[in-house]
Design an enzyme around this catalytic site. Structure first.
Site, short mmCIF file in Angstrom:
data_model
loop_
_atom_site.label_atom_id
_atom_site.label_comp_id
_atom_site.label_asym_id
_atom_site.label_seq_id
_atom_site.Cartn_x
_atom_site.Cartn_y
_atom_site.Cartn_z
N GLU A 1 7.53 18.95 -25.31
CA GLU A 1 6.99 19.25 -23.98
C GLU A 1 7.70 20.46 -23.35
O GLU A 1 7.09 21.23 -22.61
CB GLU A 1 7.13 18.04 -23.05
CG GLU A 1 6.38 16.79 -23.52
CD GLU A 1 4.88 16.81 -23.18
OE1 GLU A 1 4.40 17.78 -22.56
OE2 GLU A 1 4.19 15.84 -23.57
N GLU B 1 -5.32 16.94 -10.15
CA GLU B 1 -5.98 17.29 -11.40
C GLU B 1 -7.48 17.43 -11.26
O GLU B 1 -8.25 16.76 -11.94
CB GLU B 1 -5.64 16.27 -12.51
CG GLU B 1 -6.03 16.81 -13.88
CD GLU B 1 -5.44 16.01 -15.03
OE1 GLU B 1 -4.77 15.00 -14.79
OE2 GLU B 1 -5.67 16.43 -16.18
N HIS C 1 4.85 9.95 -28.80
CA HIS C 1 4.02 10.88 -28.03
C HIS C 1 4.36 12.34 -28.32
O HIS C 1 3.49 13.16 -28.61
CB HIS C 1 4.17 10.56 -26.53
CG HIS C 1 3.45 11.50 -25.63
ND1 HIS C 1 2.07 11.51 -25.50
CD2 HIS C 1 3.91 12.50 -24.81
CE1 HIS C 1 1.72 12.46 -24.64
NE2 HIS C 1 2.82 13.07 -24.21
N ASN D 1 -2.21 19.68 -20.33
CA ASN D 1 -2.66 18.91 -21.48
C ASN D 1 -2.72 19.73 -22.76
O ASN D 1 -3.23 19.25 -23.77
CB ASN D 1 -4.04 18.31 -21.19
CG ASN D 1 -3.95 17.21 -20.14
OD1 ASN D 1 -3.00 16.43 -20.14
ND2 ASN D 1 -4.91 17.18 -19.25
N LYS E 1 6.26 22.73 -14.38
CA LYS E 1 5.32 21.64 -14.09
C LYS E 1 5.05 21.57 -12.60
O LYS E 1 3.91 21.39 -12.17
CB LYS E 1 5.85 20.30 -14.61
CG LYS E 1 4.87 19.17 -14.30
CD LYS E 1 4.98 17.99 -15.21
CE LYS E 1 3.90 16.96 -14.85
NZ LYS E 1 3.99 15.74 -15.66
N HIS F 1 -2.48 18.05 -26.03
CA HIS F 1 -2.60 16.62 -25.79
C HIS F 1 -3.92 16.01 -26.24
O HIS F 1 -3.99 14.81 -26.47
CB HIS F 1 -2.36 16.30 -24.31
CG HIS F 1 -0.91 16.32 -23.94
ND1 HIS F 1 -0.12 17.45 -24.07
CD2 HIS F 1 -0.07 15.35 -23.47
CE1 HIS F 1 1.12 17.17 -23.68
NE2 HIS F 1 1.17 15.91 -23.31
N LYS G 1 2.14 11.43 -11.21
CA LYS G 1 1.19 10.57 -11.94
C LYS G 1 1.90 9.28 -12.32
O LYS G 1 2.93 9.30 -12.99
CB LYS G 1 0.70 11.27 -13.20
CG LYS G 1 -0.45 12.21 -12.97
CD LYS G 1 -1.07 12.55 -14.32
CE LYS G 1 -2.16 13.60 -14.21
NZ LYS G 1 -2.73 13.90 -15.54
N ARG H 1 -4.44 21.83 -13.31
CA ARG H 1 -3.40 20.91 -13.79
C ARG H 1 -3.70 20.50 -15.23
O ARG H 1 -2.81 20.12 -15.98
CB ARG H 1 -3.33 19.67 -12.89
CG ARG H 1 -2.23 18.70 -13.29
CD ARG H 1 -1.84 17.74 -12.18
NE ARG H 1 -0.83 16.80 -12.66
CZ ARG H 1 -0.10 16.01 -11.88
NH1 ARG H 1 -0.26 16.05 -10.58
NH2 ARG H 1 0.80 15.20 -12.38
N HIS I 1 -3.18 12.91 -28.26
CA HIS I 1 -3.62 11.56 -27.88
C HIS I 1 -4.46 10.91 -28.97
O HIS I 1 -4.36 9.71 -29.21
CB HIS I 1 -4.41 11.62 -26.57
CG HIS I 1 -3.55 11.81 -25.36
ND1 HIS I 1 -4.04 12.33 -24.17
CD2 HIS I 1 -2.24 11.56 -25.13
CE1 HIS I 1 -3.07 12.38 -23.27
NE2 HIS I 1 -1.96 11.94 -23.84
N ARG J 1 0.82 -1.22 0.00
CA ARG J 1 0.00 0.00 0.00
C ARG J 1 0.85 1.27 0.00
O ARG J 1 0.43 2.31 0.50
CB ARG J 1 -0.98 0.01 1.18
CG ARG J 1 -1.98 -1.12 1.14
CD ARG J 1 -3.15 -0.90 2.07
NE ARG J 1 -4.00 -2.07 2.06
CZ ARG J 1 -3.85 -3.11 2.88
NH1 ARG J 1 -2.90 -3.09 3.78
NH2 ARG J 1 -4.67 -4.14 2.79
#
Lengths: 372, 372
Positions: B189, B240, B270, B248, B230, B251, B147, B244, B255, B125
């Site tokens: 980026e 998010e 990417h 994107n 960032k 993106h 993330k 945040r 994506h 955990r």
């Protein structure tokens, strides 16, 4: 949603606060209570035993509130709490297009609650979930406190997340059809809460256990008091860095016995291991001169009265040798830095965390128990 | 541990605060820096490309500090970010007897960082982890912000956790051997951070991009400034729920293109998708009258100068039809309640979250781009 026997147990965890609702027949109003959380969709996760009994009614009551509902039923049993089970549930929740404001609803015992809760913790990095526990064990233990997870080949519950539910609905009428062995196994955890820090509750259990088993109001009170006790510990130590470990009273021995019996529920279920573990923890404490022998005897007498095992000799197929038991305990995740940590007691309701117990001390005690 | 070119970027996230260290040659002192976190064991997770280059030296430097070290090397590539990959890493970490005070060390690009970080989030955990990103993309993006996750058959990064690292070590010398295509992809980026809210940084990039690629001090500055940008967004909105989402920028289109090209890195990686997406986001903003056309042209000119693609026609094998692109966007997890959310801009450094963009508006814009 009026219910004369409804008991609400708040779990005040700041922005993760939630209520545990305890009462007979609560499942009839579960749809409205869950819908009040504000989701637009709910993914019900259940097993193939519980699903046919309750999933249809629960789904219908959620749909009546305007929610989009899906149902996923998994094979019952501990083997479902696996990586494969996690993949299955996560993909089902994603297929149901559950978004961050929506809900996963765990309808079942501890296996389903732990697995569905873990899936909810990780799908889209966290969606909300509701626990509808259907066994005594899950109502008083696993559905409260936010521990979720699966088993690894290295041990039980070794992979998981802390993820608090948004609501717990414990319908005590669902226990009316629970097999007596499962009822007893759950009851071991009820008694544990008294043994940890509430001698009065333990004494009340001694006088009321038959009502708890039979389904009188005592059952609701016992479930609610157990949840209250667990919630109080969780609120003090959500992530088990400190005294949440008290909840493991009886569990170091219990987990070792589950391991020795290869998690074969035909031989030993978790609560039976805990019952033997509780009796051992008190006798161990007495043997160390920490606790009056009379208290250890009182613990054993009560567990025995309810039909629970209290001795290593009662493990069907045998409990293994002292070395096997020690090895099983050393692999438990509660081992820190190689030393054994036990929860011991100075008396009923006076448990404490005892780190750094020498293996040799445990060995001598276990040898005396096996010979007994 | 003295290093004249060391830049420290703090990420002030309360009890989850950590530092990002940026500089040439940092990997030589990584063992000492990681050991200073206080663990007794470290499980290094890497891939079969990066492992042979750096894992041995990193392991040796950790062992020299008295840590017990294990190394697990996975197949390189996006396919490793799977349920099977998670199981493999979790079981390797458990086999290495990593306890709560110990560390997982992710040595590799974004795939390894996301996967090892997720495993660290769920083993017992939650155990601590350190990022040692080895690509420009992972140094400026995926290693910062916590993330973590894996892909599902329903989409990329749909299963995961927010789990902050305890330390990030970005050795910019590791990028000297990075293929030019990966360097460019990471650079998309870098440029993005200027486009989001820092026109001055974008202008600096326009003047310094060749130094960034070549490995002058400009590279260290660009990595550090990207991490700072960032981190500032992450500190404002760790999970998010709000701005945040600005990260994107580019993106939603990007994506969709990755999806259309079946995540086939031979066709599109990417960062290339993001580059086209950035150019599209600015042209889309201009077509809506939100942003001067001159700004959209300036964005395109700079990305083109570095060798990045900026047009749908540059997608090898084609970008699909307007309907295919729209469908791919609608499946993206950033869809809320069926409406499309875009990050648009009023100019360079003036991006904003634009929820509720009508599909028909997007359709018209995409049609004009495909015909262009």
């Amino acid at each position: 949603m009026d219910n004369p026997s409804l008991i609400t147990v708040p779990v005040p965890l700041g922005d993760r606060a939630y209520d545990i609702l305890v009462g007979r027949g609560l499942i009839a109003s579960a749809g409205a209570r869950i819908a009040a959380l504000g989701a637009r969709a709910a993914a019900i996760v259940t097993d193939e035993h519980v699903g046919p009994l309750y999933a249809h009614a629960l789904a219908a009551s959620l749909e009546a509130q305007g929610l989009r509902v899906s149902v996923t039923a998994l094979a019952p049993g501990e083997a479902t709490k696996s990586y494969a089970g996690l993949e299955r549930v996560c993909d089902a929740v994603l297929a149901a297009k559950i978004e961050r404001g929506d809900l996963v609803v765990a309808l079942g015992g501890g296996v389903i609650g732990d697995l569905a809760g873990f899936a909810a913790a990780v799908v889209r990095r966290g969606v909300r979930f509701v626990q509808v526990p259907t066994t005594l064990l899950s109502q008083v233990d696993s559905s409260v406190g936010g521990k979720t997870g699966i088993n690894s080949r290295h041990g039980k519950n070794l992979v998981g997340a802390f993820h608090q539910p948004s609501l717990v609905i414990a319908d005590t009428a669902l226990l009316d059809t629970l097999p007596i062995r499962e009822m007893r196994a759950g009851y071991a955890e009820v008694a544990k809460y008294g043994l940890i820090d509430d001698e009065r509750f333990f004494a009340w259990c001694e006088g009321n256990w038959s009502g708890i088993f039979a389904g009188s109001l005592a059952r609701d009170k016992a479930v609610a008091q157990s949840c209250r006790a667990k919630a109080a510990v969780v609120v003090r130590d959500e992530h088990e860095t400190g005294d949440r470990a008290l909840l493991n009273l009886g569990h170091t021995f219990g987990h070792a016995l589950e391991k020795i019996t290869a998690y074969d529920s035909a031989r030993l279920v978790h609560g039976e291991g805990v019952a033997i573990g509780l009796a051992l923890a008190f006798r161990f404490s007495a043997s160390l001169g920490l606790c009056p022998l009379a208290d250890a005897e009182r613990v054993e007498a009560h567990l025995k009265a309810t039909g629970l095992p209290t001795r290593l000799s009662q493990v069907p197929g045998g409990c293994g040798t002292v070395d096997e038991l020690l090895a099983a305990m050393a692999q438990d995740k509660k081992v820190k830095g190689g030393a054994l940590t036990f929860i011991l007691a100075r008396g009923i309701g006076q448990s404490f965390i005892a780190p750094g117990i020498e293996a040799e001390t445990v060995r001598r005690f276990l040898a005396s128990e096996i010979d007994a």
